[in-house]
Design a protein around this motif. Sequence first.
Motif, PDB file in Angstrom:
ATOM      1  N   THR A   1      20.666 -93.567  29.052  1.00 56.20           N
ATOM      2  CA  THR A   1      21.721 -93.736  28.565  1.00 56.20           C
ATOM      3  C   THR A   1      21.755 -91.691  28.307  1.00 56.20           C
ATOM      4  O   THR A   1      23.425 -90.752  28.469  1.00 56.20           O
ATOM      5  CB  THR A   1      23.012 -94.112  27.888  1.00 56.20           C
ATOM      6  N   THR A   2      20.627 -91.439  27.488  1.00 57.83           N
ATOM      7  CA  THR A   2      20.777 -89.810  27.661  1.00 57.83           C
ATOM      8  C   THR A   2      19.173 -89.553  27.893  1.00 57.83           C
ATOM      9  O   THR A   2      18.323 -89.695  28.281  1.00 57.83           O
ATOM     10  CB  THR A   2      21.164 -89.586  26.090  1.00 57.83           C
ATOM     11  N   THR A   3      18.615 -88.056  27.866  1.00 61.52           N
ATOM     12  CA  THR A   3      17.746 -86.965  28.219  1.00 61.52           C
ATOM     13  C   THR A   3      16.662 -86.882  26.963  1.00 61.52           C
ATOM     14  O   THR A   3      17.675 -86.484  25.927  1.00 61.52           O
ATOM     15  CB  THR A   3      17.681 -86.562  29.329  1.00 61.52           C
ATOM     16  N   ARG A   4      15.609 -86.796  27.333  1.00 61.47           N
ATOM     17  CA  ARG A   4      14.811 -85.680  26.524  1.00 61.47           C
ATOM     18  C   ARG A   4      15.413 -84.666  26.556  1.00 61.47           C
ATOM     19  O   ARG A   4      15.695 -84.096  24.779  1.00 61.47           O
ATOM     20  CB  ARG A   4      14.066 -85.696  26.412  1.00 61.47           C
ATOM     21  N   ARG A   5      15.870 -84.026  27.382  1.00 62.76           N
ATOM     22  CA  ARG A   5      16.227 -81.800  27.006  1.00 62.76           C
ATOM     23  C   ARG A   5      17.875 -82.342  26.414  1.00 62.76           C
ATOM     24  O   ARG A   5      17.647 -81.828  25.305  1.00 62.76           O
ATOM     25  CB  ARG A   5      16.390 -81.658  28.571  1.00 62.76           C
TER      26      ARG A   5
ATOM     27  N   GLN B   1      10.965 -79.931  13.187  1.00 58.92           N
ATOM     28  CA  GLN B   1      11.269 -79.483  14.210  1.00 58.92           C
ATOM     29  C   GLN B   1       9.959 -80.641  14.553  1.00 58.92           C
ATOM     30  O   GLN B   1      10.242 -80.775  16.308  1.00 58.92           O
ATOM     31  CB  GLN B   1      10.454 -78.274  14.343  1.00 58.92           C
ATOM     32  N   LEU B   2       8.889 -80.812  14.300  1.00 61.43           N
ATOM     33  CA  LEU B   2       7.611 -81.429  14.778  1.00 61.43           C
ATOM     34  C   LEU B   2       7.884 -82.716  15.528  1.00 61.43           C
ATOM     35  O   LEU B   2       7.892 -83.325  15.742  1.00 61.43           O
ATOM     36  CB  LEU B   2       6.321 -81.488  14.169  1.00 61.43           C
ATOM     37  N   PHE B   3       9.185 -83.258  14.168  1.00 65.22           N
ATOM     38  CA  PHE B   3       9.071 -85.043  14.510  1.00 65.22           C
ATOM     39  C   PHE B   3      10.869 -84.687  15.655  1.00 65.22           C
ATOM     40  O   PHE B   3      10.042 -85.902  16.228  1.00 65.22           O
ATOM     41  CB  PHE B   3      10.532 -84.920  13.255  1.00 65.22           C
ATOM     42  N   TYR B   4      11.392 -83.679  15.584  1.00 62.28           N
ATOM     43  CA  TYR B   4      12.265 -83.935  16.615  1.00 62.28           C
ATOM     44  C   TYR B   4      11.272 -83.788  18.245  1.00 62.28           C
ATOM     45  O   TYR B   4      11.652 -84.791  18.840  1.00 62.28           O
ATOM     46  CB  TYR B   4      13.593 -83.189  16.464  1.00 62.28           C
ATOM     47  N   PHE B   5      10.729 -82.822  17.610  1.00 64.55           N
ATOM     48  CA  PHE B   5       9.990 -82.426  19.165  1.00 64.55           C
ATOM     49  C   PHE B   5       8.376 -84.321  19.724  1.00 64.55           C
ATOM     50  O   PHE B   5       9.033 -84.589  20.404  1.00 64.55           O
ATOM     51  CB  PHE B   5       9.420 -81.693  19.485  1.00 64.55           C
ATOM     52  N   CYS B   6       8.560 -84.914  18.995  1.00 68.42           N
ATOM     53  CA  CYS B   6       7.473 -86.015  19.215  1.00 68.42           C
ATOM     54  C   CYS B   6       8.388 -87.335  19.408  1.00 68.42           C
ATOM     55  O   CYS B   6       8.172 -88.346  20.116  1.00 68.42           O
ATOM     56  CB  CYS B   6       6.941 -86.467  17.638  1.00 68.42           C
ATOM     57  N   PHE B   7       9.530 -87.333  18.471  1.00 66.58           N
ATOM     58  CA  PHE B   7      10.867 -88.768  18.340  1.00 66.58           C
ATOM     59  C   PHE B   7      11.246 -89.294  20.133  1.00 66.58           C
ATOM     60  O   PHE B   7      10.289 -90.260  20.475  1.00 66.58           O
ATOM     61  CB  PHE B   7      11.779 -88.041  18.289  1.00 66.58           C
ATOM     62  N   PRO B   8      11.563 -88.464  21.008  1.00 71.20           N
ATOM     63  CA  PRO B   8      11.579 -88.973  22.404  1.00 71.20           C
ATOM     64  C   PRO B   8       9.688 -89.675  22.792  1.00 71.20           C
ATOM     65  O   PRO B   8      10.425 -90.248  23.587  1.00 71.20           O
ATOM     66  CB  PRO B   8      11.983 -87.716  23.607  1.00 71.20           C
ATOM     67  N   LEU B   9       9.204 -88.887  22.467  1.00 68.64           N
ATOM     68  CA  LEU B   9       7.802 -89.042  23.350  1.00 68.64           C
ATOM     69  C   LEU B   9       7.459 -90.094  22.540  1.00 68.64           C
ATOM     70  O   LEU B   9       6.619 -90.983  23.423  1.00 68.64           O
ATOM     71  CB  LEU B   9       6.789 -88.062  23.518  1.00 68.64           C
ATOM     72  N   VAL B  10       7.926 -90.714  21.671  1.00 68.08           N
ATOM     73  CA  VAL B  10       6.821 -92.148  20.729  1.00 68.08           C
ATOM     74  C   VAL B  10       7.927 -92.839  21.312  1.00 68.08           C
ATOM     75  O   VAL B  10       7.161 -93.872  20.339  1.00 68.08           O
ATOM     76  CB  VAL B  10       6.105 -91.940  18.945  1.00 68.08           C
TER      77      VAL B  10
ATOM     78  N   PHE C   1       8.614 -89.853   8.372  1.00 68.88           N
ATOM     79  CA  PHE C   1       9.583 -89.365   9.652  1.00 68.88           C
ATOM     80  C   PHE C   1       9.794 -91.507  10.199  1.00 68.88           C
ATOM     81  O   PHE C   1      10.206 -91.576  10.033  1.00 68.88           O
ATOM     82  CB  PHE C   1       9.235 -88.430  10.533  1.00 68.88           C
ATOM     83  N   PHE C   2       8.433 -91.555  10.837  1.00 69.75           N
ATOM     84  CA  PHE C   2       8.481 -93.032  11.066  1.00 69.75           C
ATOM     85  C   PHE C   2       8.463 -93.684  10.204  1.00 69.75           C
ATOM     86  O   PHE C   2       8.744 -95.319  10.473  1.00 69.75           O
ATOM     87  CB  PHE C   2       7.070 -93.249  11.345  1.00 69.75           C
ATOM     88  N   VAL C   3       8.674 -94.234   8.171  1.00 65.21           N
ATOM     89  CA  VAL C   3       9.115 -94.814   7.818  1.00 65.21           C
ATOM     90  C   VAL C   3      10.695 -94.782   8.329  1.00 65.21           C
ATOM     91  O   VAL C   3      10.909 -96.383   7.904  1.00 65.21           O
ATOM     92  CB  VAL C   3       8.362 -94.143   6.246  1.00 65.21           C
ATOM     93  N   GLY C   4      11.109 -93.775   7.861  1.00 61.17           N
ATOM     94  CA  GLY C   4      12.582 -93.590   8.449  1.00 61.17           C
ATOM     95  C   GLY C   4      12.629 -94.301   9.571  1.00 61.17           C
ATOM     96  O   GLY C   4      14.002 -95.423   9.740  1.00 61.17           O
TER      97      GLY C   4
END
Length: 363
Positions: A63-67, A138-147, A195-198
């Motif tokens: 319902t939302t995109t990575r972009r 910034q790294l967390f945000y980049f990874c989140f939609p991918l993982v 971040f993954f703990v969260g």
Amino acid sequence: MINTLTSLRIFFALMVFGAHCYVIDSSFNAHFFKEGFVGVSFFFVLSGFIIAYNYQEKLLKKTTTRRTFWVARLARIYPLHLLTLLIAACIGGYVQYSGTADWIKHFVASTFLLQPFFPSADYFFSFNSPSWSLGCEQLFYFCFPLVIPFLNNKRHLVIILFICLLFMLAGMYLTGEEQIKAYWYVNPITRLPDFFVGVLLYQFYRSLRNKKISYSTSTLLETGAIALFLLFFLCAADIPKVYRYSCYYWLPVSLIILIFSLQKGGISRLLSNRFLIIGGEISYSFYLIHLFIILTYTKMTALYQWQLPWTVSVPIIFCITIILSLLSYYYFEKPANKWVKRIFTKKTIINQPHGIINKNTTN
């Protein structure tokens, strides 16, 4: 929005503030203040929880995109970061540089939030020192939609974090004292498990949020979570700092976030106070601005050879920082956030049976 977690942000931002006040007076060299760096760990874990809370289902259900997600995150962190970076460049950063070329290299790294990837204090603490943590975010945000498609499972996340913990403990044990800050405190890759703990906490939150828990039981749990955190915090002096930079605080910080996210106890009611919520909302500005004020004060005292007692100077610096944070949040952060989102929103043409409709969407 979870009001209690928003309010908690200002308390942990204050801990970071206290950790930096040692440059004003030696009284702040005490463990109680210096250990305030735990505020950064709290923000990293909280970030994982809040990002999962706001975006996990949306991304999984498309319902939302990575972009859309990345644009929202860019709009959140970059405007104030770039403003404070320019201020630091004008008034002089935290680190001295050897020449113009060296200054440019550091400035470019800081501009794109790459400075924490360089294992050298003259990089990761350059210009506006607290911004190193934004490089991690910034790294967390980049990874989140991918993982997130692979982490939408408590069991998988627990296994991954357990493996990460084993490698982290071994790596921390083998790291020399002079390198622990570069490799375990500011390094975005080694802070990714925080971040993954969260994110894992959010999986537990989904299971607990509809459970019926009495007011008295919730209040007892909230009190216990705070007591456990204080126990870890006050006993931390006996633990090697390399562990305290991250995994040592996973348990108490996680319990604080998880229990207060349920918002069912007496302390949660106190944290739902409007002024505390505003304090949490301005905590990002407070975090990025506070060191400017502290260092400006110390430069002035050195230049003019005078100094107020810290019992006077620190409250004044705190009040100035709060006022500037309020101004920044309402008159720069929020407008800039909307402006960036609008800039990255593109017009799309949607074909309809009865004609063509122009519609603004963020893809």
